[in-house]
Design a protein around this motif. Structure first.
Motif, mmCIF file in Angstrom:
data_model
loop_
_atom_site.group_PDB
_atom_site.id
_atom_site.type_symbol
_atom_site.label_atom_id
_atom_site.label_comp_id
_atom_site.label_asym_id
_atom_site.label_seq_id
_atom_site.Cartn_x
_atom_site.Cartn_y
_atom_site.Cartn_z
ATOM 1 N N ARG A 21 0.826 -1.218 0.000
ATOM 2 C CA ARG A 21 0.000 0.000 0.000
ATOM 3 C C ARG A 21 0.856 1.263 0.000
ATOM 4 N NH1 ARG A 21 -3.949 -2.513 4.381
ATOM 5 N NH2 ARG A 21 -5.245 -3.706 2.960
ATOM 6 N N LYS A 22 1.978 1.230 0.717
ATOM 7 C CA LYS A 22 2.815 2.421 0.865
ATOM 8 C C LYS A 22 4.067 2.378 -0.016
ATOM 9 C CE LYS A 22 1.347 3.027 5.624
ATOM 10 N NZ LYS A 22 1.751 3.039 7.034
ATOM 11 N N ALA A 59 -1.911 -7.471 0.149
ATOM 12 C CA ALA A 59 -1.435 -6.487 1.119
ATOM 13 C C ALA A 59 -1.048 -7.124 2.447
ATOM 14 C CB ALA A 59 -2.494 -5.410 1.340
#
Length: 107
Positions: A21-22, A59
Motif C-alpha cells: 500500500r505504501k 497487502a
C-alpha cells in the motif's frame, strides 16, 4: 527433536520494508544480493523478478509487521532453487508465487 533457528531479515543480503500500500523499500545489505538470489548479473532481470515476486502478494502478505509476510520467504525459496538460466529464473519465480497462492487458497 528438530531445532528451528530464526532467520535474520538480511540473511540473503536483502532487507525489505514498507508495504504494497505504501510502496516497498528494498535495501541491499550485501553486494549483488539480488543477482545471487535470482542467479543473474543483469540488473533489469533482477529488478523485474523482484517486482514480479512483490506484485503477486496481497497487502496482508507483504508489509512490515504483517504476520503472513511472504516477501523474504519467496526470495529465500528462489535462492535455494539456484536458477542457472533465464528459463529457470522465470520458473523459480513462478513456482514461489504458485506456492504462496496455493497456500493462500487453502486458508
Amino acid at each position: 527433536m528438530s531445532t528451528i533457528k530464526t532467520a535474520k531479515a538480511d540473511d540473503l543480503g536483502v532487507k525489505l520494508s514498507g508495504s504494497s500500500r505504501k510502496g516497498h523499500t528494498v535495501t541491499l545489505t550485501t553486494e549483488d544480493a539480488l543477482g545471487k538470489i535470482f542467479g543473474t548479473s543483469d540488473a533489469d532481470q533482477e529488478k523485474g523478478f523482484l517486482g514480479h515476486c512483490l506484485k503477486v502478494l496481497k497487502a496482508d502478505e507483504s508489509g512490515d509487521g504483517a504476520a503472513g509476510d511472504e516477501r523474504h520467504f519467496m526470495l529465500s525459496i528462489i535462492h535455494d532453487m539456484a536458477p542457472c538460466g533465464p528459463v529457470e529464473r522465470m520458473l523459480a519465480v513462478q513456482m514461489a508465487a504458485t506456492h504462496v497462492a496455493t497456500i493462500r487458497a487453502g486458508r
